[in-house]
Design an enzyme around this catalytic site. Structure first.
Site, short mmCIF file in Angstrom:
data_model
loop_
_atom_site.label_atom_id
_atom_site.label_comp_id
_atom_site.label_asym_id
_atom_site.label_seq_id
_atom_site.Cartn_x
_atom_site.Cartn_y
_atom_site.Cartn_z
N GLU A 157 69.13 -57.98 36.22
CA GLU A 157 67.74 -58.09 35.74
C GLU A 157 66.97 -56.77 35.79
OE1 GLU A 157 65.62 -61.36 37.45
OE2 GLU A 157 67.11 -62.83 36.86
N GLU A 358 72.67 -67.11 36.49
CA GLU A 358 71.65 -67.71 37.36
C GLU A 358 70.88 -68.76 36.59
OE1 GLU A 358 68.92 -65.10 39.43
OE2 GLU A 358 70.51 -63.62 39.80
C1 FCB Z 1 65.98 -64.00 39.74
C2 FCB Z 1 66.64 -63.08 40.72
C3 FCB Z 1 67.14 -63.80 41.96
C4 FCB Z 1 66.18 -64.85 42.44
C5 FCB Z 1 65.79 -65.76 41.31
C6 FCB Z 1 64.86 -66.87 41.71
O1 FCB Z 1 65.07 -63.29 38.99
O2 FCB Z 1 67.73 -62.41 40.13
O3 FCB Z 1 67.40 -62.83 42.94
O4 FCB Z 1 65.08 -64.24 43.00
O5 FCB Z 1 65.21 -65.03 40.29
#
Ligand code: FCB
Length: 782
Positions: A157, A358
């Site tokens: 990210e 994620e």
């Molecule tokens: C993402 C991050 C992770 C966590 C989630 C909720 O942006 O990569 O580390 O904080 O959000």
């Protein structure tokens, strides 16, 4: 039961990151990272560094095939570059062995935001050298783990690192410079390119990166994606898409910055940091693109809107809240946007393999004696998996899905209050407990899919229809009453068997005279009320449904609706009532109280009554806000005050007065309605009454935002000439310029407390009103 399966070999697992779970920040030679410096929270976190064996075992028991973790750069290079620290890398050696020994494939991320502090001191990501150091670090980690780790993600990210770390400053290192944010973004991309090159040269099998990607939509498109846009809205959507998504996708996968981006970068940061050859370096072949998806971005054109510091270049774009379900983070839940995103990636970058690296959600978990029944998290993941499956069925190449995250952990700037884990962690004892979502996910993995649709539970009505008797007869039979003919009894019992009917509260209610229904009465939201109303609907519904109650929503906005509500409750259709928020002169509470049905109020009633309520400490919050202004040396403080028929306003005024009185000062109050415009008008009035005014306390953030505008128009600077404090901490408060110092009210806690209070009342337990503390959130306006 039919299964909605995924392709064979679809990879199931979870993701974590080093700083969020490892703890052990000062052992085996680890150096400090920017998050150690920035974070107010202790970083012991889950102590995964010492408990990794237990955590790997949990994953094994849940049947996980993959685990994405991140390597901590300051463990490998305590000074950021130069000498490797072998003891730091030993940990990942052990972890990888443990994973492989448990049949779990490791996926390593090299940069998940924990930049060594030494490199930040040397300029951080705005400094080009950081990218070069990253490539050395990537090579060193590959030297140690490359014989056992196949898949490598360079950076996680980069938008968040660059724009929250160096733009809005809400993440480490907390710098606030739009120019540095763009430079950081470019250098993170460069780090990816150089790192990917180093990894591939060392023989890495698969190399990729992880991006946070959010479809950008207007509010109307949230429920109707295909909706055509006005030219202004289309431009706003395209610009935000460029800043968040294209800024990273295009250079990595196409070797070029999007056309719309360069003019913004040029006028903000110049283009001196983008050198010849950089884009070719950045566009290394990507074997696997990691997609992190949580929520869409909802925007519309709004000419007067200043740029949001996290999105430099977003002048004239309003970031909107939408009336959909949200997680406890306040992030709208829109699973269909994940299909949309995957389809788009497949169309624009055909051939790129994707993995959901994620996806997950923060909800308030309630730990009960028999487990943690996190139904919201289950349905969040389930709905998103359906969205992934829809895309996969259309041919999009999604190789796997990793839930964020295994353990409740340290959620960056939000600390430990956020709960994203499938596994609950007690941060005092470090005990791990599986939530229902973990067990549910285990079953998903086992069957490589979801159950086609949740089987509908047969109801009292279905049984009655099948047995050809009335609902009351069914109820009497299942409650063992004798006054039923043998034939009817026989028919009912047969239907019960055939349908697999489990008698529930509704069936029993016909006999017990309890309805198991609770009425939730909403009125048109006023004081900062929309977030609160949404939270109340969410939590009251989920807690009470969890306790077997059904919820009836009723809207109290007219005298006629009041009459209907009272009639409904008097007629015995409800066991209990939650009422919010009562205004002065409102007799609904008393009329309902007379029915004898248990009631709880959200918000202190105007007239003292025996009905218990949940409220926040409005007086204390206003005192703290005023005290903060006083301690900053402000002496001529005006208050922009809300409507006095609101009890909350009265209390906020009282708190303000008492703090002023303590300092021997007299109040200067201007009344306002609850709109921004009205806040601006009241602020103008205050400035007219006292041109030397040096501070304003506003009874709500909306009013404060109006005041901010009026003060700026008068040529004064905030906070240099005049400080401003608001109340409520609505989402908009953190993105004004300057960001608003305000009093935070615990929205989710209030909603939970109301639900709990009603449950206790229904169980006829002794109940008292609850007043929850508020907290001053200091930002830049005061
Ligand atoms: C993402 C991050 C992770 C966590 C989630 C909720 O942006 O990569 O580390 O904080 O959000």
């Amino acid at each position: 039961m039919n299964t909605a399966t995924f392709p064979e070999g679809f990879v199931w697992g979870v993701s974590t990151s080093a700083f969020q779970i490892e703890g052990a920040t000062a052992v085996d030679g680890r150096g400090p990272s920017i998050w150690d410096t920035f974070s107010a929270d202790r970083a012991e976190s889950c102590d995964h560094y010492h408990r990794y064996q237990e955590d790997v075992r949990l994953m094994k028991d849940l049947g996980m095939a993959a685990y994405r973790f991140s390597v901590s750069w300051p463990r490998a290079f305590p000074d950021g570059s130069g000498k490797v620290n072998p003891a730091g890398l030993d940990f990942y050696d052990r972890l990888v062995d443990e994973l492989l020994g448990s049949g779990i494939t490791p996926y390593a991320t090299l940069y998940h935001w924990d930049l060594p502090q030494a490199l930040e001191d040397a300029g951080g990501w705005p400094n080009r050298d950081t990218a070069r150091h990253f490539a050395e670090y990537a090579g060193a980690v590959h030297d140690r783990l490359g014989d056992r780790v196949d898949t490598w993600f360079t950076i996680n990210e980069p938008w968040v690192s660059a724009f929250l770390g160096y733009g809005s400053g809400i993440h480490a290192p907390g710098r606030k410079s739009a120019a540095d944010a763009f430079r950081s973004a470019h250098h993170l991309l460069l780090a990816h390119g150089l790192g990917a090159q180093a990894l591939r040269a060392a023989g890495a099998a698969k190399v990729g990166a992880v991006l946070n990607l959010s479809p950008v939509l207007t509010p109307a498109q949230v429920s109707d994606v295909g909706r055509p846009l006005s030219a202004e809205d289309a431009e706003a959507v395209a610009r935000i898409d460029t800043l968040v998504n294209r800024q990273f996708l295009d250079p990595m996968l196409r070797g070029a910055y999007p056309g719309g981006l360069l003019p913004i970068v040029e006028r903000t940061a110049g283009l001196g940091h983008v050198r010849d050859g950089d884009l070719e370096l950045i566009a290394q072949p990507v074997d696997l693109l990691g997609v992190n998806y949580y929520t869409p971005l909802v925007v519309q054109a709004q000419p007067s809107e200043p740029a949001d510091p996290a999105f430099p270049g977003s002048e004239g774009v309003l970031f909107c809240t939408v009336p959909t379900a949200v997680t406890a983070m306040g992030w709208p839940i829109v699973p269909s946007c994940l299909s949309l995103l995957l389809r788009r990636l497949a169309t624009e970058f055909p051939g790129t393999e994707l993995m959901i690296t994620e996806n997950g959600a923060d909800f308030v978990d309630v730990v009960t004696g028999d487990g943690i029944h996190d139904v919201e998290r289950i349905s969040f993941v389930e709905e998103h998996l359906r969205a992934v499956r829809a895309a996969v069925q259309e041919g999009v190449k999604v190789r796997g899905y990793l839930v964020w995250t295994l353990l409740d952990n340290l959620e960056w700037a939000d600390g430990y209050q956020r709960k994203f884990g499938l596994v609950h962690v007690d941060f005092v004892t470090q005990r791990r407990r599986l939530k229902d979502s973990a067990l549910w996910y285990r079953d998903v993995i086992k069957r490589n899919g979801l159950t086609e649709s949740r089987p509908k539970r047969p109801t009292l009505e279905t049984v009655a229809a099948r047995a050809r008797v009335s609902r009351a007869t069914v109820s009497r039979v299942v409650n063992g009453e004798v006054s039923v003919s043998p034939e009817a009894r026989e028919a009912v019992l047969r239907a019960v068997r055939e349908l697999g009917y489990v008698p529930n509260a509704a069936a029993r209610s016909l006999v017990t005279r309890r309805t198991n229904t609770v009425v939730l009465v909403l009125s048109a939201p006023r004081q900062g009320g929309d977030q609160l109303t949404a939270a109340v609907v969410q939590y009251v519904t989920s807690m009470l449904e969890g306790a077997g109650k059904q919820i009836t929503l009723m809207l109290a906005d007219t005298a006629e609706s009041h009459r209907r509500i009272v009639q409904h409750v008097e007629a015995g259709f409800a066991d209990g009532v939650v009422l919010l928020p009562p205004d002065r002169g409102d007799t609904l509470t008393e009329r309902l109280a007379r029915t004898g049905v248990p009631i709880v109020l959200l918000g202190k009633p105007a007239i003292a009554s025996l009905v218990p309520y949940v409220d926040v400490d409005n007086t204390g919050g206003a005192q703290a806000a005023t005290q903060h202004l006083l301690s900053g040396g402000r002496r001529r403080i005006g208050m922009v005050c809300g409507p006095m028929d609101l009890v909350a306003t009265q209390d906020r005024l009282a708190g303000h007065r008492s703090a002023l009185a303590g300092a021997g000062l007299r109040p200067l109050v201007a009344p306002a309605e609850l709109s921004r415009a009205s806040g601006a008008a009241a602020a103008r009035q205050l400035l007219g009454d006292d041109p030397a005014l040096d501070a304003i306390f506003a009874a709500s953030d909306q009013l404060a935002i109006g005041a901010l505008q009026a003060v700026r128009e008068s040529g004064r600077r905030v906070p240099e000439h005049l400080a401003i404090v608001g109340f409520d901490d609505i989402d908009a408060a953190s993105v004004t310029t300057p960001a608003l110092t305000t009093v935070r009210v615990p929205v989710a806690d209030q909603a939970l407390a109301v639900a709990r209070l009603l449950l206790s009342r229904l169980e006829r337990r002794h109940t008292e009103s609850v007043v929850l503390p508020t907290r001053l959130v200091i930002r830049d306006s005061a």
